[in-house]
Design an enzyme around this catalytic site. Structure first.
Site, PDB file in Angstrom:
ATOM      1  N   LYS A 196       0.662  -1.223   0.120  1.00  0.00           N
ATOM      2  CA  LYS A 196      -0.142   0.199   0.022  1.00  0.00           C
ATOM      3  C   LYS A 196       0.650   1.376  -0.164  1.00  0.00           C
ATOM      4  CE  LYS A 196      -3.317  -0.984  -0.466  1.00  0.00           C
ATOM      5  NZ  LYS A 196      -3.618  -1.590  -1.715  1.00  0.00           N
ATOM      6  N   HIS A 214       7.071  -7.662  -1.557  1.00  0.00           N
ATOM      7  CA  HIS A 214       6.981  -7.183  -0.242  1.00  0.00           C
ATOM      8  C   HIS A 214       7.783  -7.780   0.784  1.00  0.00           C
ATOM      9  CE1 HIS A 214       3.650  -4.800  -2.382  1.00  0.00           C
ATOM     10  NE2 HIS A 214       3.006  -5.898  -2.528  1.00  0.00           N
ATOM     11  N   SER A 235      -4.788   2.788   4.233  1.00  0.00           N
ATOM     12  CA  SER A 235      -4.895   2.069   3.073  1.00  0.00           C
ATOM     13  C   SER A 235      -5.066   0.635   2.965  1.00  0.00           C
ATOM     14  CB  SER A 235      -3.788   2.498   2.135  1.00  0.00           C
ATOM     15  OG  SER A 235      -3.945   1.967   0.705  1.00  0.00           O
TER      16      SER A 235
END
Ligand code: A3P
Length: 287
Positions: free
Chosen positions: A42, A104, A134
């Site tokens: 995000k 990630h 988010s």
């Protein structure tokens, strides 16, 4: 029915990050001419991936419209629905130069060769309060992630670093500490939001992929939030229930103020102070 996540080596991973993937990262071969995009979820992954792809096409925005983002963004971390082969297997077969988008992993799970080889690495960081909001909506709308009963329950998990992908602090601090390596470009979402043109020029110089004369304005326009939000390709409909929240949600700096209570904000500022003390890593929480 949402699938469960689990903890491996102290970090929570989504169901789609299979044990085979974590194992494969230990020996995954990184190439010196790769381009990697690494982010905490995000933080502007999709946005940055779009810019890198446009730069790779000589800034021909018509060409990029023909490419489905799902085909070019190689999320090594997850086995996506409908995929018949792990992304690391597909990626290993790709010719150079490879653009490997949207990873990630925390440092302990990322490909080990990312510490010994020198590909071009983009790291994008976003202020943690907007990331938190988010990510909250991403949990709500993502069919494969846990839904929290309330913002308060979710806030505690973010505060504790107990969400998929682990602690925002750990990951950002790790890459901040590597920011001066020649092959690393550390970008901030807020800077991109404030002056996208300058960020794109910086990215093009880092890659050595020039922007043709007179094209910058077109690229900036193409990558604006409003333009990307209009594009149905960016809503990843199989995984996201857009009736709950679209993937391209608000794209702004400061939305956290609508969610953090005064006491949550105070507690979070204190935590930031403790975790980031002496690092020099600061963010703008409003523009
Ligand atoms: P919000 O949920 O705050 O709107 P990621 O791609 O890493 O998952 O990040 C998604 C976040 O980046 C979402 O934030 C999304 O709206 C925002 N985003 C995507 N494209 C953007 C753009 N062109 N400009 C600004 N924000 C953008």
């Amino acid at each position: 029915m949402k699938e469960c996540d689990r903890i491996v080596d102290g970090i929570r991973h989504p169901w789609a990050t299979k044990d085979e993937i974590l194992e494969a990262m230990k020996t995954f071969e990184v190439r010196e001419d790769d381009v990697w995009l690494i982010t905490y979820r995000k933080s502007g992954t999709t946005w940055t991936a779009q810019i890198i792809t446009i730069l790779s096409c000589g800034c021909d925005v018509r060409k990029i419209d023909e490419i489905d983002p799902k085909d070019r963004v190689s999320f090594l971390d997850v086995l996506k629905q409908g995929m018949t082969e792990f992304a690391h297997v597909t990626t290993a077969k790709k010719p150079s130069p490879r653009i490997i988008m949207g990873t990630h992993f925390q440092s302990r799970h990322m490909p080990r060769e990312l510490t010994t080889k020198k590909p071009k690495i983009f790291y994008v960081a976003r202020n943690p309060k907007d990331v938190a909001v988010s990510f909250y909506y991403f949990h709500k709308s993502n069919k494969l992630l846990k839904t929290f009963e309330s913002w308060d329950e979710y806030f505690q998990a973010f505060y504790d670093g107990d969400l998929v992908g682990g602690s925002w602090f750990d990951m950002n601090l790790y890459w901040w500490n590597r920011r001066n390596e020649d092959n690393v470009l550390f970008l901030k979402y807020e800077d991109m939001k404030e002056d996208l043109g300058s960020a794109i020029v910086k990215m093009s110089e880092f890659l050595g992929w020039p922007i043709p004369e007179g094209k910058l304005e077109e690229v900036v326009k193409h990558c604006s939030f409003g333009n990307m939000k209009k594009n149905p390709k960016f809503n990843y409909r199989e995984m996201i229930d857009i009736s709950v929240s679209p993937f391209m949600r608000k794209g702004m700096v400061g939305d956290w103020k609508n969610y953090f209570t005064v006491s949550q904000n105070e507690a979070f500022d204190k935590l930031y102070e403790e975790k980031m003390q002496g690092s020099g890593l600061t963010f703008r929480f409003e523009l």
